[in-house]
Design a protein around this motif. Structure first.
Motif, PDB file in Angstrom:
ATOM      1  N   ARG A  38       0.739  -0.837  -0.155  1.00  0.00           N
ATOM      2  CA  ARG A  38      -0.254   0.102  -0.264  1.00  0.00           C
ATOM      3  C   ARG A  38       0.678   1.160  -0.129  1.00  0.00           C
ATOM      4  O   ARG A  38       1.670   1.191   0.407  1.00  0.00           O
ATOM      5  CB  ARG A  38      -0.759  -0.226   1.282  1.00  0.00           C
ATOM      6  CG  ARG A  38      -0.214   0.230   2.573  1.00  0.00           C
ATOM      7  CD  ARG A  38      -1.282  -0.342   3.619  1.00  0.00           C
ATOM      8  NE  ARG A  38      -0.758   0.609   5.136  1.00  0.00           N
ATOM      9  CZ  ARG A  38      -1.048  -0.132   6.335  1.00  0.00           C
ATOM     10  NH1 ARG A  38      -2.410  -0.431   6.305  1.00  0.00           N
ATOM     11  NH2 ARG A  38      -1.107   0.102   7.367  1.00  0.00           N
ATOM     12  N   VAL A  48       2.389  -4.678   3.240  1.00  0.00           N
ATOM     13  CA  VAL A  48       1.400  -5.005   4.259  1.00  0.00           C
ATOM     14  C   VAL A  48       1.686  -6.571   4.135  1.00  0.00           C
ATOM     15  O   VAL A  48       1.340  -6.616   5.585  1.00  0.00           O
ATOM     16  CB  VAL A  48       0.492  -4.170   3.304  1.00  0.00           C
ATOM     17  CG1 VAL A  48      -1.126  -5.377   3.976  1.00  0.00           C
ATOM     18  CG2 VAL A  48      -0.026  -3.391   2.703  1.00  0.00           C
ATOM     19  N   VAL A  62      -0.800  -4.550  10.259  1.00  0.00           N
ATOM     20  CA  VAL A  62      -2.260  -5.361  10.329  1.00  0.00           C
ATOM     21  C   VAL A  62      -2.319  -6.812  10.479  1.00  0.00           C
ATOM     22  O   VAL A  62      -3.629  -7.511  10.771  1.00  0.00           O
ATOM     23  CB  VAL A  62      -2.590  -5.169   8.107  1.00  0.00           C
ATOM     24  CG1 VAL A  62      -1.943  -3.771   7.967  1.00  0.00           C
ATOM     25  CG2 VAL A  62      -1.563  -6.299   8.280  1.00  0.00           C
ATOM     26  N   MET A  81      -9.497  -7.818   4.760  1.00  0.00           N
ATOM     27  CA  MET A  81      -9.365  -6.574   5.905  1.00  0.00           C
ATOM     28  C   MET A  81     -10.670  -5.545   6.646  1.00  0.00           C
ATOM     29  O   MET A  81     -11.431  -5.846   6.407  1.00  0.00           O
ATOM     30  CB  MET A  81      -8.928  -5.186   4.964  1.00  0.00           C
ATOM     31  CG  MET A  81      -7.697  -5.365   3.778  1.00  0.00           C
ATOM     32  SD  MET A  81      -6.994  -3.938   2.703  1.00  0.00           S
ATOM     33  CE  MET A  81      -8.559  -3.516   2.483  1.00  0.00           C
ATOM     34  N   LEU A  84     -10.805  -2.573  10.395  1.00  0.00           N
ATOM     35  CA  LEU A  84      -9.981  -0.794   9.485  1.00  0.00           C
ATOM     36  C   LEU A  84      -9.654   0.047  10.067  1.00  0.00           C
ATOM     37  O   LEU A  84     -10.824   0.655  11.012  1.00  0.00           O
ATOM     38  CB  LEU A  84     -10.773  -0.727   7.899  1.00  0.00           C
ATOM     39  CG  LEU A  84     -10.119  -1.386   6.961  1.00  0.00           C
ATOM     40  CD1 LEU A  84     -11.921  -1.679   5.664  1.00  0.00           C
ATOM     41  CD2 LEU A  84      -8.920  -1.882   6.034  1.00  0.00           C
ATOM     42  N   GLU A  87      -5.380   5.031   9.443  1.00  0.00           N
ATOM     43  CA  GLU A  87      -4.019   5.032   8.866  1.00  0.00           C
ATOM     44  C   GLU A  87      -4.273   3.961   8.209  1.00  0.00           C
ATOM     45  O   GLU A  87      -3.231   3.534   7.195  1.00  0.00           O
ATOM     46  CB  GLU A  87      -3.409   4.884  10.056  1.00  0.00           C
ATOM     47  CG  GLU A  87      -4.406   3.471  11.265  1.00  0.00           C
ATOM     48  CD  GLU A  87      -4.146   4.491  12.319  1.00  0.00           C
ATOM     49  OE1 GLU A  87      -5.103   5.465  11.740  1.00  0.00           O
ATOM     50  OE2 GLU A  87      -3.970   3.674  13.197  1.00  0.00           O
ATOM     51  N   ASP A  88      -5.498   2.873   7.693  1.00  0.00           N
ATOM     52  CA  ASP A  88      -5.064   1.950   6.166  1.00  0.00           C
ATOM     53  C   ASP A  88      -5.481   2.312   5.134  1.00  0.00           C
ATOM     54  O   ASP A  88      -5.522   1.666   4.080  1.00  0.00           O
ATOM     55  CB  ASP A  88      -6.235   0.690   7.152  1.00  0.00           C
ATOM     56  CG  ASP A  88      -5.874  -0.186   8.174  1.00  0.00           C
ATOM     57  OD1 ASP A  88      -7.034   0.419   8.537  1.00  0.00           O
ATOM     58  OD2 ASP A  88      -4.406  -0.011   7.657  1.00  0.00           O
ATOM     59  N   TYR A  92      -3.628   0.161  -2.504  1.00  0.00           N
ATOM     60  CA  TYR A  92      -3.333  -0.693  -2.841  1.00  0.00           C
ATOM     61  C   TYR A  92      -2.924  -1.522  -3.368  1.00  0.00           C
ATOM     62  O   TYR A  92      -3.340  -2.016  -4.612  1.00  0.00           O
ATOM     63  CB  TYR A  92      -4.399  -2.201  -2.133  1.00  0.00           C
ATOM     64  CG  TYR A  92      -4.436  -1.412  -0.156  1.00  0.00           C
ATOM     65  CD1 TYR A  92      -4.701  -0.035   0.578  1.00  0.00           C
ATOM     66  CD2 TYR A  92      -4.295  -2.369   0.950  1.00  0.00           C
ATOM     67  CE1 TYR A  92      -5.561   0.094   1.238  1.00  0.00           C
ATOM     68  CE2 TYR A  92      -3.745  -1.940   2.094  1.00  0.00           C
ATOM     69  CZ  TYR A  92      -4.656  -1.160   2.912  1.00  0.00           C
ATOM     70  OH  TYR A  92      -4.417  -0.590   4.007  1.00  0.00           O
TER      71      TYR A  92
END
Length: 124
Positions: A38, A48, A62, A81, A84, A87-88, A92
């Motif tokens: 990402r 990631v 993560v 995911m 969430l 900050e994610d 991607y």
């Protein structure tokens, strides 16, 4: 021709979930490692998660929230995911690894082919 198609991004509230897909063509998925990366605005691209030969790896940021999986019949890798956080938020990418030791999975130069990216935005 080797191609990777990432999809599944979108806008989600904090605490929500998304599942990203990486559809591969031109090669057999189980012959190669596949990584998810990402990149947020103004930041470097970061690893990631990675899957190869039944092994799975995650970035510390993560772990426990993201799950990588692979469906060889569909030639597709998924990134589930959950929980969430803002900050994610990033674009991607999925990528096919060159032959590499597992310890080097985080390094983008070790990947020869990249998908086009899918935007994930986590915001209320």
């Amino acid at each position: 021709e080797v191609q990777l198609q990432a999809s599944g991004g979108g806008l989600v509230q904090p605490g929500g979930s998304l599942r990203l897909s990486c559809a591969a063509s031109g090669f057999a998925l189980d012959d190669y490692g596949i990584g998810w990366f990402r990149q947020a605005p103004g930041k470097e691209r970061e690893g990631v998660s990675f899957i190869n030969v039944g092994r799975k790896f995650y970035a510390d940021a993560v772990k426990g929230r993201f799950t990588i999986s692979r469906d060889n019949a569909k030639n597709t890798v998924y990134l589930q995911m959950n929980s969430l956080k803002p900050e994610d938020t990033a674009v991607y990418y999925c990528a096919r690894a060159a032959r590499l030791p597992f310890s080097l999975w985080r390094a983008p130069p070790n990947y020869a082919y990249w998908g086009q990216g899918t935007q994930v935005t986590v915001s209320s």
